[in-house]
Design an enzyme around this catalytic site. Structure first.
Site, mmCIF file in Angstrom:
data_model
loop_
_atom_site.group_PDB
_atom_site.id
_atom_site.type_symbol
_atom_site.label_atom_id
_atom_site.label_comp_id
_atom_site.label_asym_id
_atom_site.label_seq_id
_atom_site.Cartn_x
_atom_site.Cartn_y
_atom_site.Cartn_z
ATOM 1 N N GLY A 136 0.839 -1.200 0.000
ATOM 2 C CA GLY A 136 0.000 0.000 0.000
ATOM 3 C C GLY A 136 0.867 1.240 0.000
ATOM 4 N N VAL A 192 0.772 4.718 5.408
ATOM 5 C CA VAL A 192 0.309 3.572 6.202
ATOM 6 C C VAL A 192 1.466 2.601 6.444
ATOM 7 C CG1 VAL A 192 -1.326 1.641 6.305
ATOM 8 C CG2 VAL A 192 -2.081 3.847 5.417
ATOM 9 N N GLY A 193 2.390 2.537 5.496
ATOM 10 C CA GLY A 193 3.585 1.711 5.704
ATOM 11 C C GLY A 193 4.295 2.091 6.993
ATOM 12 N N GLU A 238 5.685 -3.203 0.653
ATOM 13 C CA GLU A 238 5.608 -3.077 -0.809
ATOM 14 C C GLU A 238 4.873 -1.770 -1.082
ATOM 15 O OE1 GLU A 238 6.756 -5.132 -3.220
ATOM 16 O OE2 GLU A 238 7.542 -6.704 -1.918
ATOM 17 N N CYS A 254 0.976 -0.115 -9.266
ATOM 18 C CA CYS A 254 2.105 0.452 -8.516
ATOM 19 C C CYS A 254 3.342 0.642 -9.390
ATOM 20 C CB CYS A 254 2.442 -0.445 -7.332
ATOM 21 S SG CYS A 254 2.775 -2.144 -7.805
HETATM 22 P P1 NAD Z 1 -5.449 0.840 0.602
HETATM 23 O O1 NAD Z 1 -6.114 2.136 0.916
HETATM 24 O O2 NAD Z 1 -6.280 -0.324 0.194
HETATM 25 O O3 NAD Z 1 -4.573 0.484 1.886
HETATM 26 C C1 NAD Z 1 -3.787 -0.671 1.932
HETATM 27 C C2 NAD Z 1 -4.158 -1.474 3.164
HETATM 28 O O4 NAD Z 1 -3.832 -0.730 4.334
HETATM 29 C C3 NAD Z 1 -5.647 -1.794 3.248
HETATM 30 O O5 NAD Z 1 -5.796 -3.154 3.573
HETATM 31 C C4 NAD Z 1 -6.152 -0.874 4.323
HETATM 32 O O6 NAD Z 1 -7.237 -1.404 5.036
HETATM 33 C C5 NAD Z 1 -4.950 -0.692 5.211
HETATM 34 N N1 NAD Z 1 -4.931 0.586 5.909
HETATM 35 C C6 NAD Z 1 -5.294 1.779 5.399
HETATM 36 N N2 NAD Z 1 -5.126 2.745 6.324
HETATM 37 C C7 NAD Z 1 -4.658 2.139 7.436
HETATM 38 C C8 NAD Z 1 -4.272 2.601 8.740
HETATM 39 N N3 NAD Z 1 -4.350 3.891 9.089
HETATM 40 N N4 NAD Z 1 -3.806 1.688 9.623
HETATM 41 C C9 NAD Z 1 -3.732 0.393 9.289
HETATM 42 N N5 NAD Z 1 -4.077 -0.088 8.073
HETATM 43 C C10 NAD Z 1 -4.533 0.764 7.168
HETATM 44 O O7 NAD Z 1 -4.403 1.005 -0.556
HETATM 45 P P2 NAD Z 1 -3.471 2.251 -0.898
HETATM 46 O O8 NAD Z 1 -2.504 2.515 0.184
HETATM 47 O O9 NAD Z 1 -4.280 3.380 -1.428
HETATM 48 O O10 NAD Z 1 -2.712 1.581 -2.129
HETATM 49 C C11 NAD Z 1 -2.129 2.344 -3.113
HETATM 50 C C12 NAD Z 1 -0.644 2.479 -2.854
HETATM 51 O O11 NAD Z 1 -0.083 1.178 -2.775
HETATM 52 C C13 NAD Z 1 0.089 3.179 -3.963
HETATM 53 O O12 NAD Z 1 1.080 4.000 -3.413
HETATM 54 C C14 NAD Z 1 0.717 2.038 -4.740
HETATM 55 O O13 NAD Z 1 1.847 2.396 -5.473
HETATM 56 C C15 NAD Z 1 1.035 1.092 -3.641
HETATM 57 N N6 NAD Z 1 1.122 -0.249 -4.159
HETATM 58 C C16 NAD Z 1 2.311 -0.889 -4.103
HETATM 59 C C17 NAD Z 1 2.420 -2.154 -4.636
HETATM 60 C C18 NAD Z 1 3.701 -2.908 -4.598
HETATM 61 O O14 NAD Z 1 3.662 -4.094 -4.884
HETATM 62 N N7 NAD Z 1 4.824 -2.303 -4.249
HETATM 63 C C19 NAD Z 1 1.311 -2.761 -5.217
HETATM 64 C C20 NAD Z 1 0.112 -2.072 -5.235
HETATM 65 C C21 NAD Z 1 0.012 -0.819 -4.689
#
Ligand code: NAD
Length: 471
Positions: A225, A229-230, A247, A281
């Site tokens: 994600g 959040v990471g 990731e 991503c």
């Molecule tokens: P998302 O909003 O679905 O969040 C990802 C996960 O984190 C979800 O399961 C969500 O429930 C959880 N989450 C959200 N907020 C949280 C919090 N405050 N505390 C705990 N958990 C929480 O997805 P996103 O972040 O919008 O995804 C898009 C991002 O992910 C982009 O930056 C994209 O580049 C990146 N991404 C990376 C890869 C990779 O393989 N490197 C793949 C896909 C997406």
């Protein structure tokens, strides 16, 4: 392979509405196929007891789970494809190619090589330990691991890490993204019906449910994600000294050299960028090239978009939708960052944003500040390779860097003088389909990697063993 007929837009809307009431924060059990409320602490305790009892360790259990997951994907792929269409407007062909068949290939590759990957590896022993001493490494599972997935490839990005975690012999909690609710609901129903619920649990939900999960002690957390959040995940993991794989994303540049076949480049850029409406991503985030090449590339990109999606992409079955209104509004705000070469319009009611190419884009403009994560491709000009390398190195390390050149010198210089999670020479996205390559980021684009044997490394501990005979 059974490939379902693509659903119409009406069907998608209806399905989406029907699917938008998942049972949050609950674990589905196969006995009843109904959701039963089980607290995160209880889920983790139950799975930990199963792991301690040795349930997940036999290789036969692992391969059985992988085969069951494969059967789910082949027998019920149509259900998943319909959910992906409901959430993201993905065509059936795209759902199979990028999520369902992708995961089947990952399973097949793992089943073929698992024995070899799990084999102990001998290590040379130094002379001071004597000729009778032996040393080797053992690959052992970590315990109970947590996989948190995002919404953009909501099946693949949950299931491909699950393949690695199971193959490595772990008990696993998977948390699908609440922003892809139809896919989350289908996974929460199908996974427990196929896999061993004594060692695999699906927890649905959003921030509160994920926060509750993160309070528990896991032996590894695999998060895909965004970086904000990471950081939340890594802070929570630090409390328990739990290792993490992150990731993440970022702006992945595509450098286009002079004197290359720009029609081929335009076609490959458009395919890589506009897949899943740019919500990938590793999509090329922006093009970096000299002004002359930019001018020549513009009409070819327009032509490539029209070839892929026709004059009216909104009516093309092959073109996806933006995940929700929040992201639609965010992306709409970026459309004014340059001169429109193609696209530039949208329809909020349909969450449609046209495949868009922007020229004359100032690096200080809004579209160049953060990962776009949508169907907008800005072209930024630089004078030469030195300036392009400087441009990349002035910014966060990207998840992918793409280079279109015929020059070995240019290839070598970019490989040596920049850092990125992956490097794609001549073809965007494709490196992540090679199971023998590690997939992951570096710096702001993440830490750790997976796919194939790299998933086994991620979800295992490599234990050092030394043996010196007593007599
Ligand atoms: P998302 O909003 O679905 O969040 C990802 C996960 O984190 C979800 O399961 C969500 O429930 C959880 N989450 C959200 N907020 C949280 C919090 N405050 N505390 C705990 N958990 C929480 O997805 P996103 O972040 O919008 O995804 C898009 C991002 O992910 C982009 O930056 C994209 O580049 C990146 N991404 C990376 C890869 C990779 O393989 N490197 C793949 C896909 C997406």
């Amino acid at each position: 392979m059974l490939v379902p007929t693509p659903q119409g837009r009406e069907a998608r809307t209806t399905q989406g509405r029907q699917a938008r009431a998942p049972q949050r924060g609950t674990v589905t059990t196969p006995a009843t196929t109904a959701a039963t409320a089980e607290q995160p602490a209880d889920v983790v305790a139950r799975l930990r007891a199963a792991f301690r009892a040795g349930r997940t360790k036999p290789v036969a259990w692992r391969t059985d789970q992988l085969r069951r997951l494969r059967a789910l994907l082949t027998d019920q792929g149509a259900e998943l494809a319909a959910a992906l269409h409901a959430d993201l407007g993905k065509s059936s062909a795209e759902a199979y190619r990028t999520e369902i068949d992708f995961t089947v290939r990952e399973i097949d590759h793992t089943l073929e090589h698992l024995d070899g990957w799990l084999s102990p590896e001998a290590a040379p022993v130094p002379a001071h330990l004597g000729a009778d001493a032996r040393a080797w490494t053992l690959v052992e599972p970590l315990g109970v691991v947590l996989v948190i997935a995002p919404w953009n490839y909501p099946a693949q990005l949950l299931l491909a890490p699950l393949v690695g975690a199971l193959a490595a012999g772990n008990a696993v909690v998977v948390k699908p993204s609440e922003l892809a609710p139809a896919t989350s609901a289908v996974l929460a129903r199908l996974l427990p019906a196929h896999l061993d619920t004594g060692a695999v649990a699906v927890v649905e939900g959003g921030v509160p449910e994920t926060t509750a999960l993160l309070a528990e002690r896991f032996d590894h957390i695999f998060y895909t994600g965004n970086g904000a959040v990471g950081r939340v995940v890594m802070r929570a993991a630090a409390e328990h000294l739990t290792p993490v794989t992150l990731e993440l994303g970022g702006k992945s540049p595509a450098f286009v050299d002079r004197d290359v076949d720009l029609a081929v480049v335009a076609d490959r850029l458009a395919r890589g960028k506009f897949l899943n409406a740019g919500q990938t991503c590793v999509a090329p985030d922006y093009v970096l090239t000299d002004p002359g090449t930019a001018a020549a590339l513009e009409p070819l990109l327009k032509h490539a978009v029209e070839t892929l999606y026709g004059a009216d992409p909104q009516s093309s079955d092959a073109y996806g939708r933006i995940v929700n209104e929040r992201h639609f509004d965010r992306l709409s705000g970026l459309l004014g960052s340059g001169r429109v070469v193609v696209g530039g319009d949208g329809d909020r009611a349909d969450k449609y944003i046209a495949p868009t190419v922007l020229a004359d884009v100032d690096p200080k403009s809004p579209v160049m500040q953060e990962e776009i994560f949508g169907p907008i491709l800005p072209i930024v000009t630089v004078e030469d390779l030195d300036e392009a390398i400087g441009f990349v190195n002035d910014r966060d390390k990207p998840l992918a860097l793409y280079v279109f050149t015929e020059s070995d010198d240019t290839r070598d210089r970019i490989a040596a003088e920049t850092s990125s999670g992956g490097l794609g020479l001549g073809l965007p996205l494709a490196h992540l389909t090679v199971s023998d390559l590690p997939f992951g980021g570096v710096g702001e684009s993440g830490m750790g990697s997976y796919h194939g044997r790299y998933s086994i490394e991620t979800f295992s501990h490599r234990k050092a063993v030394l043996e010196k005979p007593l007599s």
